[in-house]
Design a protein around this motif. Sequence first.
Motif, PDB file in Angstrom:
ATOM      1  N   LEU A 218       0.868  -1.210   0.143  1.00 31.61           N
ATOM      2  CA  LEU A 218       0.153  -0.112  -0.104  1.00 31.61           C
ATOM      3  C   LEU A 218       1.030   1.291  -0.063  1.00 31.61           C
ATOM      4  CD1 LEU A 218      -3.009   1.053   0.142  1.00 31.61           C
ATOM      5  CD2 LEU A 218      -2.753   0.997   2.689  1.00 31.61           C
ATOM      6  N   LEU A 219       1.900   1.276   0.811  1.00 30.18           N
ATOM      7  CA  LEU A 219       2.619   2.223   0.958  1.00 30.18           C
ATOM      8  C   LEU A 219       3.403   2.609  -0.512  1.00 30.18           C
ATOM      9  CD1 LEU A 219       4.007   2.143   4.454  1.00 30.18           C
ATOM     10  CD2 LEU A 219       2.686   3.768   3.360  1.00 30.18           C
ATOM     11  N   ASP A 220       4.000   1.395  -0.949  1.00 27.49           N
ATOM     12  CA  ASP A 220       4.867   1.722  -2.178  1.00 27.49           C
ATOM     13  C   ASP A 220       3.588   2.321  -3.216  1.00 27.49           C
ATOM     14  OD1 ASP A 220       7.012   0.378  -1.323  1.00 27.49           O
ATOM     15  OD2 ASP A 220       6.600  -1.737  -2.178  1.00 27.49           O
ATOM     16  N   MET A 221       2.490   1.573  -3.417  1.00 26.12           N
ATOM     17  CA  MET A 221       1.638   2.101  -4.336  1.00 26.12           C
ATOM     18  C   MET A 221       1.584   3.533  -4.148  1.00 26.12           C
ATOM     19  SD  MET A 221      -2.572   1.017  -5.251  1.00 26.12           S
ATOM     20  CE  MET A 221      -2.976   1.694  -3.440  1.00 26.12           C
ATOM     21  N   ASP A 222       1.246   4.031  -3.052  1.00 26.29           N
ATOM     22  CA  ASP A 222       0.907   5.637  -2.770  1.00 26.29           C
ATOM     23  C   ASP A 222       2.404   6.471  -3.296  1.00 26.29           C
ATOM     24  OD1 ASP A 222      -0.453   7.744  -1.586  1.00 26.29           O
ATOM     25  OD2 ASP A 222       1.315   7.801  -0.286  1.00 26.29           O
ATOM     26  N   TYR A 223       3.396   5.630  -3.095  1.00 27.09           N
ATOM     27  CA  TYR A 223       4.706   6.393  -3.470  1.00 27.09           C
ATOM     28  C   TYR A 223       4.670   6.627  -4.899  1.00 27.09           C
ATOM     29  CZ  TYR A 223       9.578   7.272  -4.276  1.00 27.09           C
ATOM     30  OH  TYR A 223      10.604   7.852  -4.781  1.00 27.09           O
ATOM     31  N   PHE A 224       4.501   5.520  -5.606  1.00 31.92           N
ATOM     32  CA  PHE A 224       4.395   5.547  -7.111  1.00 31.92           C
ATOM     33  C   PHE A 224       3.304   6.380  -7.782  1.00 31.92           C
ATOM     34  CE2 PHE A 224       7.194   1.924  -6.402  1.00 31.92           C
ATOM     35  CZ  PHE A 224       8.426   2.505  -6.658  1.00 31.92           C
TER      36      PHE A 224
END
Length: 57
Positions: free
Chosen positions: A33-39
């Motif tokens: 979820l954090l990776d998706m938000d970052y990208f």
Amino acid sequence: MKPDIEELRRKYMDNPPEGMTSMDIRRMSEDKLLDMDYFLNEDELDDYFGEEGFYIF
């Protein structure tokens, strides 16, 4: 889970990114979820660093 992660999860469950469903977001791990938000917000982060980028002296 941390409160900020839950807030982020709710944000994407209410309005999932293209190609995803609310169920996908619900089942997603915190790290993904954090990776998706970052990208998804990567362009906004570029504004903080300016045009020149980083310099090592």
